[in-house]
Enzyme design. Structure first.
Site, short mmCIF file in Angstrom:
data_model
loop_
_atom_site.label_atom_id
_atom_site.label_comp_id
_atom_site.label_asym_id
_atom_site.label_seq_id
_atom_site.Cartn_x
_atom_site.Cartn_y
_atom_site.Cartn_z
NE ARG A 1 -2.07 -2.37 2.60
CZ ARG A 1 -2.26 -3.63 2.19
NH1 ARG A 1 -3.27 -3.90 1.41
NH2 ARG A 1 -1.47 -4.60 2.58
CB THR A 2 3.43 2.58 2.29
OG1 THR A 2 2.59 2.24 3.40
CG2 THR A 2 4.05 3.93 2.55
CE LYS B 1 27.73 -6.98 6.25
NZ LYS B 1 28.67 -8.04 6.23
NE ARG C 1 6.96 0.67 4.72
CZ ARG C 1 5.73 0.18 4.79
NH1 ARG C 1 5.50 -1.08 4.55
NH2 ARG C 1 4.72 0.97 5.10
CG HIS D 1 3.46 3.92 8.53
ND1 HIS D 1 3.62 4.81 7.48
CD2 HIS D 1 3.04 2.75 7.97
CE1 HIS D 1 3.31 4.20 6.35
NE2 HIS D 1 2.96 2.94 6.62
C1 NCD Z 1 1.50 -0.98 8.06
C2 NCD Z 1 3.00 -0.85 8.21
O1 NCD Z 1 3.75 -1.14 7.29
O2 NCD Z 1 3.40 -0.42 9.27
N1 NCD Z 1 1.08 -1.14 6.76
C3 NCD Z 1 0.92 -0.06 5.93
O3 NCD Z 1 1.82 0.65 5.63
N2 NCD Z 1 -0.31 0.20 5.51
C4 NCD Z 1 0.89 -1.92 9.01
C5 NCD Z 1 1.46 -3.30 9.19
O4 NCD Z 1 2.45 -3.69 8.57
O5 NCD Z 1 0.89 -4.03 10.02
#
Ligand code: NCD
Length: 488
Positions: free
Chosen positions: A57-58, A87, A108, A141
């Site tokens: 999703r993100t 590394k 991320r 997040h």
């Molecule tokens: C979440 C995350 O990655 O923290 N998912 C997201 O980005 N929608 C929630 C999760 O992983 O449980």
């Protein structure tokens, strides 16, 4: 003022700042529906979306958002195809990307505090770049929390006077950590906490939160809620597999539980779902997690738009601190009776009013502070002093021909709040100095969190902000009591 980067919910200081973002994102919804933004955006440079930890999703919504805005971007999923696999330090990697024309970095990672660290370092070396945190370990997040709030706001028509039940892994779930910190900025929001298997909300998030009910696995507490926010157990963040085995029992919020709730309740979930929501209510109209995910596109369009059109540098300099609070100098002849003990040495430093037993840790602390421990340090343990120290017992350290810097002495005060530093220059005088404990400690102690960026990137220095006797890591945002920093 917020910079154009976005790291953490803790950077927001008012609901006004949050609302500005929610309003901007709301205006993006029609553009997201049309699948394109109707104006050309003046932005020189490219976007790099690097998802070192898995994401549907993100990553997908950031990519979609960049595409709708018509901005050039590249997505890298995982580290397989990059030198990070070899590394390389994240900073070296980003500097290279900067040279390739990337001017916005969306990341991320499992490494906590990476986004803030990278943005700060890039700015320091004159390669300013906006960094958006797409989730860092169990820390934050923030973009998810913003889209969650957007969804609640659009559904309820308000961001006040409602009750939200937060369910699942409150300990390790970063979406919960970010959401909770944003909720605190609004008024009239009641919070019901329903952790699974003792995965409780850590203490540091509780201050200022209006918790009206809390009960492990107690779904009946959700009957009073207007919003229910479910989360999965974060299996990948358990250090010991056995601990996960202990909690992995299945906690299912199902039809019966949902029907016992308010008729207009909305059930949210950041997804991915594991087993915490039953299959038979997955498509119930009260369960709105797909709407939430869709709002993520508009939210990320706005966040990218904002960073692309208004680059705003970070504020990273800390104010100079006045470390010394009083200096009491006494000529030799007028020495008071109580200074007799101090005069056991002619020249050097006497650290007085140390807490009992503290002397045993002082060498470890001196090593970290760079204080020379070679000239003899003579400890005096458990000295009686009913006048100045509560409990009437103190330790004293006599440092013959040895002197410490103001910075080191001030840090010592964090561990020994009553400390008096007696400096004997050897001319018969005593200089008594009291220090104010510093509010920032940089580069002295390692962060005890192994996944903190300061333990991962070879250029990073630790930075703790002292708050209420706790050291809060500026990057991974975890808090530690002072003694736990000593032997780390
Ligand atoms: C979440 C995350 O990655 O923290 N998912 C997201 O980005 N929608 C929630 C999760 O992983 O449980």
């Amino acid at each position: 003022m917020l910079s154009s980067s976005l790291f953490s919910a803790s950077d927001f200081t008012s609901s006004k700042e949050v609302m500005q973002i929610l309003r901007g994102a709301k205006k993006m919804i029609p553009h997201a529906k049309r699948m394109r933004y109707n104006q050309a955006i003046k932005f020189v440079g490219k976007l790099l979306l690097q998802f070192k930890e898995s994401s549907s999703r993100t990553a997908g919504s950031f990519e979609t958002a960049a595409g709708y805005l018509g901005l050039p971007y590249k997505v890298i999923q995982g580290t397989k195809e990059t030198s990070l696999k070899k590394k390389e330090a994240p900073l070296d990697d980003l500097i290279t990307r900067y040279g390739q024309g990337y001017r916005m970095y969306i990341t991320r990672t499992t490494v906590e505090g990476e986004a803030r660290y990278l943005a700060e370092m890039m700015q320091r070396i004159g390669k300013g770049i906006s960094v958006l945190n797409g989730g860092d370990g169990e820390n934050e997040h923030i973009t998810q929390a913003l889209l969650d709030l957007l969804t609640i706001w659009l559904r309820l028509g308000r961001l006040k006077n409602f009750t939200i039940g937060i369910v699942g892994d409150l300990k390790l779930g970063r979406t919960v950590h970010s959401l909770i910190q944003l909720l605190k900025l609004f008024t009239g929001i009641n919070v019901v906490l329903v952790p699974f298997g003792g995965l409780n909300l850590p203490e540091r998030y509780r201050h200022g939160l209006n918790i009206v009910a809390e009960g492990d696995e107690d779904f009946s507490l959700l009957e009073q809620c207007d919003v229910i926010y479910l989360t999965r157990i974060q299996e990948e963040r358990f250090v010991e597999a056995i601990d996960y085995e202990r909690v992995k029992r299945i906690y299912v919020f199902g039809k019966e539980e949902l029907d016992a709730c308010k008729p207009k309740v909305i059930v949210m979930h950041p997804q991915p779902i594991n087993d915490e929501i039953s299959v038979d209510i997955r498509f119930d109209p009260r369960v709105i997690m797909d709407e939430q995910a869709e709002n993520g596109v508009a939210m990320r369009m706005f966040l990218i738009y904002r960073a692309a059109t208004q680059y705003r540098p970070l504020v990273i300099d800390r104010p100079d601190e006045d470390l010394i609070i009083s200096r009491d100098e006494q000529p030799a002849k007028k020495a008071r009776h109580r200074d007799k003990l101090i005069r056991a040495i002619d020249r050097g430093t006497v650290l007085d009013h140390l807490p009992p037993e503290f002397i045993d840790h002082i060498i470890a602390l001196f090593h970290k502070l760079g204080v020379d421990t070679q000239p003899t340090i003579i400890p005096a343990r458990r000295v009686t002093d009913s006048k100045t120290v509560p409990g009437g017992i103190k330790d004293i350290a006599f440092m013959i021909d040895n002197f410490i810097s103001d910075g080191a002495a001030a840090i010592l005060t964090l561990f020994a709040p009553l400390l008096t530093v007696n400096v004997l220059p050897g001319d018969g005088t005593i200089h008594k100095i009291k220090y104010r404990p510093p509010s920032n400690i940089q580069g002295v102690f390692n962060c005890p969190n192994p996944v903190c960026i300061t333990n991962v990137d070879r250029y990073a220095r630790s930075w703790f902000v002292v708050d209420n006797g706790f050291a809060v890591c500026r990057y991974c945002e975890r808090d530690f009591d002072m003694p736990s920093l000593l032997h780390n």
